[in-house]
Motif scaffolding. Structure first.
Motif, mmCIF file in Angstrom:
data_model
loop_
_atom_site.group_PDB
_atom_site.id
_atom_site.type_symbol
_atom_site.label_atom_id
_atom_site.label_comp_id
_atom_site.label_asym_id
_atom_site.label_seq_id
_atom_site.Cartn_x
_atom_site.Cartn_y
_atom_site.Cartn_z
ATOM 1 N N ILE A 1 43.072 47.751 49.616
ATOM 2 C CA ILE A 1 42.173 47.619 50.774
ATOM 3 C C ILE A 1 41.389 46.313 50.709
ATOM 4 N N SER A 2 41.006 45.890 49.505
ATOM 5 C CA SER A 2 40.185 44.681 49.361
ATOM 6 C C SER A 2 40.917 43.414 49.807
ATOM 7 N N HIS A 3 42.229 43.489 49.983
ATOM 8 C CA HIS A 3 42.983 42.328 50.442
ATOM 9 C C HIS A 3 42.848 42.103 51.948
ATOM 10 N N ILE A 4 42.349 43.119 52.658
ATOM 11 C CA ILE A 4 42.152 42.960 54.097
ATOM 12 C C ILE A 4 40.705 43.227 54.509
ATOM 13 N N TYR A 5 39.973 43.995 53.715
ATOM 14 C CA TYR A 5 38.615 44.389 54.104
ATOM 15 C C TYR A 5 37.691 44.277 52.901
ATOM 16 N N THR A 6 37.002 43.143 52.810
ATOM 17 C CA THR A 6 36.146 42.888 51.637
ATOM 18 C C THR A 6 34.686 43.233 51.933
ATOM 19 N N SER A 7 34.469 44.416 52.492
ATOM 20 C CA SER A 7 33.096 44.851 52.735
ATOM 21 C C SER A 7 32.400 45.145 51.413
ATOM 22 N N ASP A 8 31.086 45.230 51.459
ATOM 23 C CA ASP A 8 30.304 45.528 50.260
ATOM 24 C C ASP A 8 30.719 46.875 49.672
ATOM 25 N N GLU A 9 30.997 47.849 50.565
ATOM 26 C CA GLU A 9 31.374 49.181 50.086
ATOM 27 C C GLU A 9 32.742 49.143 49.415
ATOM 28 N N THR A 10 33.680 48.419 50.014
ATOM 29 C CA THR A 10 35.011 48.294 49.400
ATOM 30 C C THR A 10 34.907 47.689 48.012
ATOM 31 N N LEU A 11 34.192 46.589 47.907
ATOM 32 C CA LEU A 11 34.094 45.877 46.634
ATOM 33 C C LEU A 11 33.360 46.687 45.575
ATOM 34 N N SER A 12 32.503 47.611 46.016
ATOM 35 C CA SER A 12 31.755 48.422 45.039
ATOM 36 C C SER A 12 32.688 49.329 44.233
ATOM 37 N N TYR A 13 33.886 49.586 44.734
ATOM 38 C CA TYR A 13 34.838 50.442 44.034
ATOM 39 C C TYR A 13 35.746 49.655 43.094
ATOM 40 N N LEU A 14 35.683 48.327 43.129
ATOM 41 C CA LEU A 14 36.516 47.509 42.248
ATOM 42 C C LEU A 14 35.833 47.291 40.910
ATOM 43 N N THR A 15 36.626 47.071 39.884
ATOM 44 C CA THR A 15 36.071 46.688 38.588
ATOM 45 C C THR A 15 35.656 45.215 38.649
ATOM 46 N N GLU A 16 34.850 44.786 37.704
ATOM 47 C CA GLU A 16 34.442 43.382 37.675
ATOM 48 C C GLU A 16 35.665 42.473 37.488
ATOM 49 N N GLU A 17 36.628 42.954 36.716
ATOM 50 C CA GLU A 17 37.844 42.164 36.509
ATOM 51 C C GLU A 17 38.619 42.011 37.815
ATOM 52 N N GLN A 18 38.726 43.094 38.579
ATOM 53 C CA GLN A 18 39.430 43.031 39.861
ATOM 54 C C GLN A 18 38.719 42.088 40.831
ATOM 55 N N LYS A 19 37.388 42.151 40.839
ATOM 56 C CA LYS A 19 36.635 41.242 41.700
ATOM 57 C C LYS A 19 36.885 39.791 41.311
ATOM 58 N N GLY A 20 36.919 39.539 40.003
ATOM 59 C CA GLY A 20 37.177 38.186 39.516
ATOM 60 C C GLY A 20 38.556 37.688 39.917
ATOM 61 N N LEU A 21 39.560 38.578 39.807
ATOM 62 C CA LEU A 21 40.920 38.219 40.209
ATOM 63 C C LEU A 21 40.984 37.904 41.694
ATOM 64 N N LEU A 22 40.292 38.728 42.498
ATOM 65 C CA LEU A 22 40.295 38.520 43.940
ATOM 66 C C LEU A 22 39.553 37.242 44.314
ATOM 67 N N LEU A 23 38.457 36.963 43.598
ATOM 68 C CA LEU A 23 37.727 35.719 43.839
ATOM 69 C C LEU A 23 38.616 34.516 43.521
ATOM 70 N N GLY A 24 39.388 34.627 42.447
ATOM 71 C CA GLY A 24 40.314 33.557 42.093
ATOM 72 C C GLY A 24 41.364 33.350 43.166
ATOM 73 N N LYS A 25 41.881 34.460 43.723
ATOM 74 C CA LYS A 25 42.873 34.366 44.806
ATOM 75 C C LYS A 25 42.297 33.632 46.011
ATOM 76 N N TRP A 26 41.112 34.038 46.417
ATOM 77 C CA TRP A 26 40.525 33.443 47.613
ATOM 78 C C TRP A 26 40.110 31.994 47.374
ATOM 79 N N THR A 27 39.686 31.667 46.164
ATOM 80 C CA THR A 27 39.337 30.274 45.856
ATOM 81 C C THR A 27 40.574 29.387 45.947
#
Length: 439
Positions: free
Chosen positions: A235-261
């Motif tokens: 879901i975080s690949h299409i909808y990066t709301s605060d609620e969506t991201l709250s369910y991700l691990t810190e590692e997953q958030k970091g990976l996603l941040l790397g993708k978007w960067t």
């Protein structure tokens, strides 16, 4: 299973939300409450096979990149060799594989395409063991040069297509099937929201409809209610709301941040090239003759989508301090002169976002380190032009709202038309296109 595969396939298409809603209704009818079924029915009842007209004049796919199949098939014939790979020659990787495999047959280096200096003369051909005539050698050499030129064109066209998709729905087209198919609620939310994101813009002097409607809201709430089985990574690949991201691990958030960067970096380079090659009126962002407005708007849209996701992740990771040193702005789309004129005649004025854009360094130059811009500078300029820097999404995640479902309109160059038959006729006769039909 068939419907799930169709839902997944739709991530790379532009299906009407109503038709996706119908697939979801078939999949989840016995799993939804009466109230949820009623909400979904508002869209599903207008699916094409339940519609009086039964079809749409709108293309239900993104554009396709024309590869090098024709040129490569000709090369295989001229070089008298068998197809040595099962590569897809509509993809850049397949074309590159072919070039690096076939070019050595005439001792040509890929990338060396100067007709005067890079070809072999008679002596050099003999030393290389090429016992062919100059005419035959030149014919093969020129063909490989044309295939290399087609490769470069394909690289650009694939980028343009990728950025168009990102501008509409983020990274949903990159979601792996195993992640999409891991949970039914996840799949249904992603597919419907993806379809809503892909709806074309309407010709208007007001803001466009938000894609997150009441059906998205219902499907997302089901994901939240069943959060343990929901695939939040998908879901975080299409909808990066605060609620969506709250369910991700810190590692997953970091990976996603790397993708978007990485995405932002690629878009920055492309936007910079477009800016140099188009004489864009930065003050008004009104289209001028010669501007490639479609490519610019798709790429600017991709930049803004990537920037929003990047910003959401920065806040979710508690890394707002980065914005004190680096905070790049939005990229404004080009507007047609008639839309701008319409806006002014109805009492409007220059959009505050455009005013902020005019006073800030170019965003891709900031990202590339060629100019300085931070959160404070953007906030100060936003207040100077009378817009809230946080609510407007310049220095913080955008405000979340839920729109009321509206049927997908038939459009001809953004203008709403009553039915698909009329739309087809108007398109054929170039109505609303700004072009004259000489037929």
């Amino acid at each position: 299973m068939h419907n799930i595969q169709n839902l997944y396939k739709s991530l790379n298409e532009r299906k009407r939300p109503e038709d996706i809603a119908e697939l979801i209704a078939d999949l989840m009818h016995d799993k939804l409450t009466v109230a949820e079924n009623e909400i979904l029915k508002t869209a599903a009842q207008s699916a094409l096979n339940r519609n009086f007209f039964g079809y749409t004049s709108m293309l239900e796919s993104f554009g396709e990149v024309i590869g090098a199949d024709r040129q490569i098939n000709k090369a295989l014939e001229i070089f008298k060799v068998q197809n040595f790979s099962d590569s897809d020659y509509s993809k850049t990787e397949g074309i590159e594989l072919f070039l690096y495999g076939i070019s050595p047959l005439i001792s040509k280096s890929v990338g060396q395409n100067n007709f005067k200096t890079d070809r072999l003369n008679k002596v050099e051909r003999k030393e290389a063991g090429l016992h062919i005539s100059r005419r035959s050698y030149n014919k093969k050499w020129r063909l490989l040069k044309r295939i290399e030129k087609r490769l470069q064109k394909c690289i650009v066209e694939h980028k343009k297509l990728e950025f168009q998709k990102i501008s509409k729905h983020g990274l949903s087209h990159t979601i792996a099937f195993k992640d999409f198919n891991s949970d039914l609620n996840t799949a249904c939310f992603i597919a419907y929201y993806n379809a809503r994101c892909n709806v074309r813009s309407v010709f208007t002097n007001h803001s466009q409809e938000r894609p997150f409607d009441e059906i998205c809201d219902m499907l997302f709430k089901r994901c939240v209610h069943n959060s343990e089985s929901t695939n939040w990574w998908a879901i975080s690949h299409i909808y990066t709301s605060d609620e969506t991201l709250s369910y991700l691990t810190e590692e997953q958030k970091g990976l996603l941040l790397g993708k978007w960067t990485s995405v932002i970096q690629e878009i920055a380079e492309f936007l910079g090239d477009l800016w140099k090659n188009n004489d864009i009126n930065r003050k008004t962002m009104t289209v001028r003759r010669g501007n490639d407005s479609s490519t610019w708007n798709n790429t600017a849209g991709a930049w803004n989508k990537a920037r929003d996701s990047w910003m959401n992740l920065i806040y979710s990771l508690g890394m707002e301090f980065i914005l004190d040193d680096l905070c790049f702005g939005k990229a404004m789309r080009l507007m047609a002169a008639d839309v701008v004129a319409w806006h002014y005649t109805t009492g409007g004025k220059i959009d505050p976002d455009t005013e902020v854009w005019n006073k800030l360094p170019l965003p891709w130059e900031v990202f590339e380190g060629k100019a300085f811009c931070n959160k404070k500078l953007i906030a100060d300029i936003c207040r100077e032009v009378g817009t809230d820097p946080e609510k407007s999404g310049w220095i913080a995640p955008r405000m979340h709202t839920v729109a009321k479902f509206k049927p997908t309109p038939e459009l001809v160059h953004g203008v709403m038309v009553s039915n698909p038959f009329m739309a087809k006729i108007l398109k054929k006769n170039k109505f609303f296109s700004g072009k004259i039909n000489n037929n």
